[in-house]
Design a protein around this motif. Structure first.
Motif, PDB file in Angstrom:
ATOM      1  N   ILE A 451      27.315 -10.655 -62.648  1.00  0.00           N
ATOM      2  CA  ILE A 451      26.602 -11.936 -62.493  1.00  0.00           C
ATOM      3  C   ILE A 451      25.112 -11.757 -62.727  1.00  0.00           C
ATOM      4  O   ILE A 451      24.466 -12.562 -63.423  1.00  0.00           O
ATOM      5  CB  ILE A 451      26.887 -12.528 -61.106  1.00  0.00           C
ATOM      6  CG1 ILE A 451      28.367 -12.914 -60.975  1.00  0.00           C
ATOM      7  CG2 ILE A 451      26.016 -13.757 -60.840  1.00  0.00           C
ATOM      8  CD1 ILE A 451      28.781 -13.322 -59.576  1.00  0.00           C
ATOM      9  N   ASP A 452      24.544 -10.715 -62.156  1.00  0.00           N
ATOM     10  CA  ASP A 452      23.110 -10.462 -62.337  1.00  0.00           C
ATOM     11  C   ASP A 452      22.771 -10.205 -63.795  1.00  0.00           C
ATOM     12  O   ASP A 452      21.734 -10.669 -64.302  1.00  0.00           O
ATOM     13  CB  ASP A 452      22.670  -9.279 -61.476  1.00  0.00           C
ATOM     14  CG  ASP A 452      22.727  -9.586 -59.990  1.00  0.00           C
ATOM     15  OD1 ASP A 452      22.708 -10.777 -59.642  1.00  0.00           O
ATOM     16  OD2 ASP A 452      22.802  -8.633 -59.185  1.00  0.00           O
ATOM     17  N   GLU A 453      23.613  -9.453 -64.499  1.00  0.00           N
ATOM     18  CA  GLU A 453      23.345  -9.169 -65.906  1.00  0.00           C
ATOM     19  C   GLU A 453      23.416 -10.428 -66.757  1.00  0.00           C
ATOM     20  O   GLU A 453      22.800 -10.491 -67.824  1.00  0.00           O
ATOM     21  CB  GLU A 453      24.350  -8.127 -66.428  1.00  0.00           C
ATOM     22  CG  GLU A 453      24.130  -6.734 -65.877  1.00  0.00           C
ATOM     23  CD  GLU A 453      22.798  -6.152 -66.304  1.00  0.00           C
ATOM     24  OE1 GLU A 453      22.413  -6.343 -67.476  1.00  0.00           O
ATOM     25  OE2 GLU A 453      22.116  -5.524 -65.467  1.00  0.00           O
ATOM     26  N   HIS A 454      24.151 -11.440 -66.309  1.00  0.00           N
ATOM     27  CA  HIS A 454      24.232 -12.704 -67.036  1.00  0.00           C
ATOM     28  C   HIS A 454      23.180 -13.712 -66.577  1.00  0.00           C
ATOM     29  O   HIS A 454      23.203 -14.873 -67.011  1.00  0.00           O
ATOM     30  CB  HIS A 454      25.629 -13.318 -66.891  1.00  0.00           C
ATOM     31  CG  HIS A 454      26.672 -12.646 -67.739  1.00  0.00           C
ATOM     32  ND1 HIS A 454      27.287 -11.472 -67.363  1.00  0.00           N
ATOM     33  CD2 HIS A 454      27.191 -12.968 -68.963  1.00  0.00           C
ATOM     34  CE1 HIS A 454      28.147 -11.109 -68.286  1.00  0.00           C
ATOM     35  NE2 HIS A 454      28.118 -11.990 -69.278  1.00  0.00           N
ATOM     36  N   GLY A 455      22.281 -13.294 -65.714  1.00  0.00           N
ATOM     37  CA  GLY A 455      21.227 -14.192 -65.242  1.00  0.00           C
ATOM     38  C   GLY A 455      21.728 -15.273 -64.315  1.00  0.00           C
ATOM     39  O   GLY A 455      21.105 -16.341 -64.221  1.00  0.00           O
ATOM     40  N   GLY A 456      22.822 -15.015 -63.626  1.00  0.00           N
ATOM     41  CA  GLY A 456      23.397 -16.015 -62.729  1.00  0.00           C
ATOM     42  C   GLY A 456      23.185 -15.686 -61.277  1.00  0.00           C
ATOM     43  O   GLY A 456      22.417 -14.793 -60.916  1.00  0.00           O
ATOM     44  N   SER A 457      23.883 -16.415 -60.435  1.00  0.00           N
ATOM     45  CA  SER A 457      23.817 -16.215 -58.987  1.00  0.00           C
ATOM     46  C   SER A 457      25.159 -16.602 -58.392  1.00  0.00           C
ATOM     47  O   SER A 457      26.001 -17.217 -59.063  1.00  0.00           O
ATOM     48  CB  SER A 457      22.689 -17.045 -58.367  1.00  0.00           C
ATOM     49  OG  SER A 457      22.912 -18.430 -58.604  1.00  0.00           O
ATOM     50  N   VAL A 458      25.369 -16.230 -57.149  1.00  0.00           N
ATOM     51  CA  VAL A 458      26.624 -16.538 -56.482  1.00  0.00           C
ATOM     52  C   VAL A 458      26.323 -17.162 -55.128  1.00  0.00           C
ATOM     53  O   VAL A 458      25.388 -16.761 -54.429  1.00  0.00           O
ATOM     54  CB  VAL A 458      27.486 -15.254 -56.324  1.00  0.00           C
ATOM     55  CG1 VAL A 458      26.758 -14.193 -55.523  1.00  0.00           C
ATOM     56  CG2 VAL A 458      28.827 -15.590 -55.685  1.00  0.00           C
ATOM     57  N   GLU A 459      27.115 -18.163 -54.797  1.00  0.00           N
ATOM     58  CA  GLU A 459      26.965 -18.887 -53.530  1.00  0.00           C
ATOM     59  C   GLU A 459      28.239 -18.696 -52.717  1.00  0.00           C
ATOM     60  O   GLU A 459      29.358 -18.792 -53.261  1.00  0.00           O
ATOM     61  CB  GLU A 459      26.726 -20.361 -53.826  1.00  0.00           C
ATOM     62  CG  GLU A 459      26.537 -21.238 -52.594  1.00  0.00           C
ATOM     63  CD  GLU A 459      26.310 -22.691 -52.965  1.00  0.00           C
ATOM     64  OE1 GLU A 459      26.419 -23.547 -52.059  1.00  0.00           O
ATOM     65  OE2 GLU A 459      26.044 -22.970 -54.162  1.00  0.00           O
ATOM     66  N   VAL A 460      28.096 -18.421 -51.431  1.00  0.00           N
ATOM     67  CA  VAL A 460      29.235 -18.127 -50.557  1.00  0.00           C
ATOM     68  C   VAL A 460      29.235 -19.111 -49.401  1.00  0.00           C
ATOM     69  O   VAL A 460      28.217 -19.274 -48.716  1.00  0.00           O
ATOM     70  CB  VAL A 460      29.184 -16.681 -50.018  1.00  0.00           C
ATOM     71  CG1 VAL A 460      30.430 -16.381 -49.199  1.00  0.00           C
ATOM     72  CG2 VAL A 460      29.026 -15.690 -51.162  1.00  0.00           C
TER      73      VAL A 460
END
Length: 483
Positions: A451-460
């Motif tokens: 996710i970080d390498e794709h410039g994204g983020s994650v929400e939990v």
């Protein structure tokens, strides 16, 4: 020699040269003005003496020097060489003075000003030859005009002493105060040295140099040193965290590898003992031996697969740690999500698998690597299946501004809110699930790296006993690729 002492020595040396030059200039100015006035008076009065034609004057004769006040303070005498006669003025007679007379042959070369002392009294004498009408050859007489310079000499001596003593006193005072000011100005440098020594001899990088002075060169130096200490502290903290993570990684990897290796070794030892036993010595039937062998081989195969997954995950994380990246290109969302949904239905599970409407993903693209994106989604889906013994696991997609959110939710066991900050740590697993749910705790770490390498983020979003929802946000590429 310290810097402050060198600075003080340089400043004092420069001041000494300046004081010497100033004293010499003052002394020379007063000297030339004082004695220059006397010389002008002597020349002026010498030119005013009128010589009357006489045959030869007798001993009672006298010469007259000016009628003004300046002339009354001068001493004069004329010496006639042929008759060896000295004609003084009244001042010479009063003080019973007689000046030394130069030789007749040298009077021309010796004319001018000379200094002489008679009975301990200093005089400045102006002497010049005198031509008497009717006398040919060498000058017939010499005129000597003199002024008493005792007061001027004492004045110049006092001035010289004042300049010398005053210069030395000024130099000593300047050196003392300069050393004090240099020590005060350089005291922050001492604090820098103390701070550097403290860091060198200890491990406390949080110390800073306190400075409340002006932002001059020293102020900027201390600010730079404080900034450098802050960066060093940050680097040291990151290094310590890295070492701690590495130690934890090695410890957890050793723990995870120990279990399958122990199982494999135990089953191999068991198979070796069974196969080495003679048929008449064994209390087990051939069918029981065969069944036990099959179970042991199955355990060995399962543990080998587990070790393979562990090694593969560790290689992925090692790639992440070394900063290696992957090739990226525009990826169409709808085909990729449809393929992931289809393949996820074949994963081992007990929960129901539900896929939302993916039609609105048509024509939407993201920039990334399709294989790694699928790996990341399967990690979240497989993780949801593992922790949902009954219920439902669902996947759909939402849009927000220029991002797409891939939502994976389950109705499983959920997590406590205190566990959420640690779920992406390597080898982390909830205590309640450790040893119960299959896994090694590296999947979410790999997913977070992707996710970080794709410039994204994650929400939990999670609640214990009610389930967990992960929303993976990735930036959209609105323009489709050109064919």
């Amino acid at each position: 020699m310290s810097i402050r002492l060198r600075l003080t020595a340089w400043y004092s040396g420069i001041l000494a040269v300046m004081l010497l030059a100033l004293s010499a200039a003052i002394y020379g100015f007063v000297y030339f003005n004082t004695y220059g006035d006397i010389k002008d008076r002597l020349k002026n009065q010498a030119s005013q003496i009128v010589l009357q034609p006489v045959t030869y004057l007798d001993g009672s004769s006298n010469i007259f020097v000016g009628g003004n006040l300046e002339g009354q303070n001068l001493f004069a005498q004329m010496y006639i060489y042929d008759i060896d006669k000295i004609i003084p003025n009244n001042n010479m007679k009063t003080f019973n003075l007689r000046f030394n007379v130069p030789e007749q042959e040298t009077i021309v070369s010796q004319q001018g000003f000379v200094r002489a002392s008679y009975d301990g009294n200093p005089f400045l004498i102006y002497q010049r030859p005198v031509d008497i009408p009717g006398y040919d050859g060498n000058p017939a007489a010499v005129l000597q005009m003199a002024a008493y310079t005792g007061e001027q000499d004492r004045l110049m001596l006092r001035l010289k002493n004042i300049l010398i003593v005053g210069s030395f006193a000024t130099l000593i005072a300047a050196f003392t105060f300069g050393l004090f000011l240099a020590r005060k100005a350089m005291s922050p440098i001492g604090k820098v040295i103390e701070a550097a020594n403290g860091i060198q001899t200890g491990t406390d990088l949080s110390s800073r140099i306190v400075y409340d002075g002006p932002q001059d060169e020293i102020g900027r130096l201390i600010q730079t040193v404080n900034s450098m200490l802050g960066r060093m502290e940050g680097f040291y903290t990151e290094l310590e965290d890295s070492y701690a993570t590495q130690r934890r990684f090695v410890s957890d990897a050793s723990h995870e590898l120990r279990t399958p290796l122990t199982t494999i070794r135990g089953n191999i030892d068991l198979l070796q003992k069974i196969w080495e036993m003679n048929p008449d010595e064994s209390r087990m039937t051939e069918a029981e031996i065969r069944q036990l062998s099959i179970e042991s081989v199955k355990d060995i195969a399962d543990e080998s697969k587990r070790m393979s997954r562990l090694v593969s995950d560790m290689l992925s994380l090692a790639r992440a740690d070394t900063g290696r990246t992957f090739d990226i290109e525009p990826v169409a969302l709808e085909p990729m999500m449809t393929e992931v949904a289809r393949r996820a239905s074949f994963l081992p599970r007990q929960a129901e698998w539900s896929v939302g409407n993916l039609g609105h993903l048509n024509g939407k693209y993201i920039v990334g690597n399709k294989d790694y994106l699928q790996q990341m989604l399967f990690i979240f889906i497989d993780n949801a299946f593992k922790y949902t013994p009954s219920g439902e696991v669902a996947m759909d997609a939402v849009f927000y501004q220029n991002q797409v959110g891939i939502r994976i939710s389950d109705t499983g066991i959920g997590m406590d809110k205190d566990e959420v900050p640690h779920i992406f740590d390597r080898f982390y697993r909830a205590d309640e699930s450790r040893g119960i749910t299959e896994g090694i705790g590296l999947g979410l770490s790999i997913a977070k790296w992707i996710i970080d390498e794709h410039g994204g983020s994650v929400e939990v979003v999670t609640r214990q006993g009610e389930g967990t929802t992960f929303v993976i946000w990735l930036p959209l590429l609105f323009a489709p690729p050109l064919e």
